[in-house]
Design a protein around this motif. Structure first.
Motif, short mmCIF file in Angstrom:
data_model
loop_
_atom_site.label_atom_id
_atom_site.label_comp_id
_atom_site.label_asym_id
_atom_site.label_seq_id
_atom_site.Cartn_x
_atom_site.Cartn_y
_atom_site.Cartn_z
N UNK A 1 9.82 -6.06 2.00
CA UNK A 1 9.08 -6.47 3.19
C UNK A 1 8.04 -5.45 3.63
N UNK A 2 7.60 -4.62 2.73
CA UNK A 2 6.55 -3.65 3.10
C UNK A 2 5.78 -3.20 1.87
N UNK A 3 4.46 -3.10 2.06
CA UNK A 3 3.59 -2.57 1.02
C UNK A 3 2.60 -1.61 1.67
N UNK A 4 1.80 -0.93 0.86
CA UNK A 4 0.87 0.08 1.40
C UNK A 4 -0.45 0.05 0.64
N UNK A 5 -1.49 0.42 1.37
CA UNK A 5 -2.77 0.76 0.75
C UNK A 5 -2.98 2.25 0.97
N UNK A 6 -3.30 2.95 -0.09
CA UNK A 6 -3.52 4.40 0.02
C UNK A 6 -4.99 4.63 0.37
N UNK A 7 -5.24 5.30 1.51
CA UNK A 7 -6.60 5.52 2.00
C UNK A 7 -7.28 6.68 1.26
N UNK A 8 -8.61 6.71 1.36
CA UNK A 8 -9.39 7.77 0.70
C UNK A 8 -8.93 9.16 1.11
N UNK A 9 -8.56 9.30 2.39
CA UNK A 9 -8.16 10.61 2.92
C UNK A 9 -6.89 11.14 2.26
N UNK A 10 -6.16 10.27 1.54
CA UNK A 10 -4.89 10.70 0.92
C UNK A 10 -5.11 11.52 -0.35
N UNK A 11 -6.33 11.58 -0.84
CA UNK A 11 -6.59 12.34 -2.07
C UNK A 11 -6.18 13.79 -1.88
N UNK A 12 -5.27 14.25 -2.70
CA UNK A 12 -4.77 15.62 -2.62
C UNK A 12 -3.60 15.80 -1.67
N UNK A 13 -3.20 14.76 -0.96
CA UNK A 13 -2.09 14.87 0.00
C UNK A 13 -0.76 15.06 -0.74
N UNK A 14 0.14 15.84 -0.11
CA UNK A 14 1.44 16.10 -0.71
C UNK A 14 2.42 14.97 -0.48
#
Length: 487
Positions: A163-176
């Protein structure tokens, strides 16, 4: 390119200006009494189903009913006989009158139109966008490294359930991994709170309100090349410090409190630029100019050489003016927040290479625009057709209203036209009613014209109807207003 944000806060209004290389590029305005509602989530009641438009009107507790199109309704997919996912196409198979729906606003009410809704709910955070009705992971196309895309997808896939999905945003590049996990945990908590409110709600109303402008701007500008963010309110500065410490630590060092006596928008000439952005005419440095007209259907931009005569020949003069105009057009679209269909009337060019270079220059100039744009090239009539995504009111619609005299036409009837209307009205009233004398009440301009010695028509009408006509001044009347009174 150096960029900074200026945030001007008063108790009833917040304004944000984006400055790039010392030049104002964007203005965002939010008034407490008229806060934008994009991103807000409501329980809405279907008030009317329109099969002919494949849409429904939904009451979400606002003055105007909101609009929900069939394509914006998410339904559980059911496989048909061929094994393909089948979904009802007819709006009548998707919703019914009186039904309560959980909806999200994707477009603010614009002009006479109500808000645009979707049932595809999304909740954004620093690095992720939560999708409660999905069970997959998407990655922003701006993250180009395949290795990084795969890494992020693998990390976020662990948080996905049925019941949940995600879109990874541009700002996530390099995030831990831990940062992504915190975001996912925060979004799931927020969704649980919204779901709980929905279950308790038995009528239409808001169940979630998006962040106010100051917070939203910081969230939306994550990952952009900002040098600093200046805030002229001590309280807002402290609130944003706490917000960035918890959610966007990389932006905390950019925040600066501006204590100066001179207003922050005056220091960067933002106030004057806003005033200029409300004018039709935009001057170019070369001496050429643009004429920008915003209408209900579209926005048109006309390019003119004006005082620019060039140095070589006519073709080069036209080409250079058009190239300069592309930069000014891109800036004005962002600054005025113009959206929808936009028609650009460049000065006619015979050289196809010049046309290609002007289009390329326009594409480059629009590349920094965060709103999605589509350019469709030169038409057979030599016009450039383009679109720009519109989710909020333009600067003119926020700051201005229709002129009470011309009612938005942008022009007034001439004094001569009004004078002849007065004369026709006198003749009409004389035929319909029995009167001994007529008095005309009119504006100063019309009175002067009617009683001018060179204007013989009033005397001719007096002779024609055989009755006395006098003209009285009514200083509060505008040029088009008048009254014909019988005595």
């Amino acid at each position: 390119m150096s960029s900074e944000l200026l945030i001007n806060v008063t108790p009833s209004e917040t304004r944000v200006a984006l400055i790039e290389n010392g030049v104002l590029q964007e203005v965002h305005i939010e008034r407490q009494a008229k806060r934008g509602i994009v991103g807000n989530i409501y329980v809405g009641k279907v008030s009317r189903v329109l099969p002919g438009m494949q849409a429904a009107f939904v009451d979400i507790g606002l003055d105007k009913a909101a609009f929900l199109h069939a394509s914006d309704i998410v339904q559980p997919q059911v496989a048909d006989d061929t094994g393909q996912a089948a979904m009802p196409r007819d709006i009548r198979g998707l919703v019914r009158e009186g039904q309560l729906l959980l909806v999200q606003v994707v477009k603010d009410p614009l002009g006479t139109k109500g808000a645009r809704l979707t049932t595809d709910i999304t909740l954004p955070s620093r690095y992720l966008v939560f999708m409660p009705d999905a069970n997959h992971v998407g990655v922003s196309q701006r993250i180009e490294s395949e290795t990084e895309r795969s890494r992020l997808k693998a990390v976020v896939a662990e948080f996905v359930d049925e019941q949940s999905g995600y879109i990874i945003r541009t700002a996530a590049e390099g995030a831990g991994e831990e940062e992504l996990k915190q975001d996912a945990r925060f979004l799931k908590k927020l969704w649980a709170k919204i779901s709980k409110r929905k279950q308790k709600t038995r009528k239409e109303g808001r169940v979630y309100e998006d962040l106010n402008l100051s917070y939203r701007i910081l969230r939306d500008f994550i990952g952009t090349d900002l040098e600093r963010i200046r805030i002229d309110s001590k309280l807002t500065y402290q609130e944003l410090l706490a917000f960035t410490d918890e959610f966007i630590p990389q932006m905390t060092s950019l925040l600066e409190y501006y204590p100066g006596e001179r207003p922050i928008f005056d220091m960067f000439d933002v106030e004057n630029e806003i005033q200029r952005a409300l004018e039709r005419k935009v001057m170019l440095k070369s001496g050429g100019y643009l004429i920008i007209d915003q209408t209900e259907a579209m926005t048109t931009v006309d390019v003119n050489t004006g005082a620019f005569v060039g140095h070589r020949n006519l073709e080069d003069t036209i080409f250079n003016t058009n190239i300069e105009a592309t930069q000014a057009i891109a800036r004005q679209l962002r600054l005025r927040n113009l959206g929808g269909i936009i028609i650009l009337d460049f000065i006619d060019m015979q050289n196809e290479e010049h046309q290609r270079r002007v289009l390329h220059s326009l594409e480059l100039a629009l590349s920094r625009d965060r709103a999605k744009t589509n350019i469709h090239g030169f038409s057979a009539l030599g016009l450039v057709e383009m679109t720009r995504k519109r989710t909020r009111e333009s600067l003119e619609h926020i700051l201005c209203s229709d002129c009470p005299v011309c009612k938005g036409r942008g022009s007034l009837k001439t004094v001569e036209t009004v004078c002849f209307e007065v004369l026709r009205e006198i003749v009409r009233v004389n035929r319909a009613y029995d009167a001994d004398e007529f008095v005309v009440y009119a504006s100063p301009e019309v009175k002067d014209a009617l009683t001018n010695d060179e204007f013989h028509n009033l005397a001719e009408v007096q002779v024609f109807i055989g009755k006395q006509i006098s003209v009285q001044l009514e200083p509060l009347y505008n040029q088009e207003q008048f009254d014909v009174v019988m005595i």
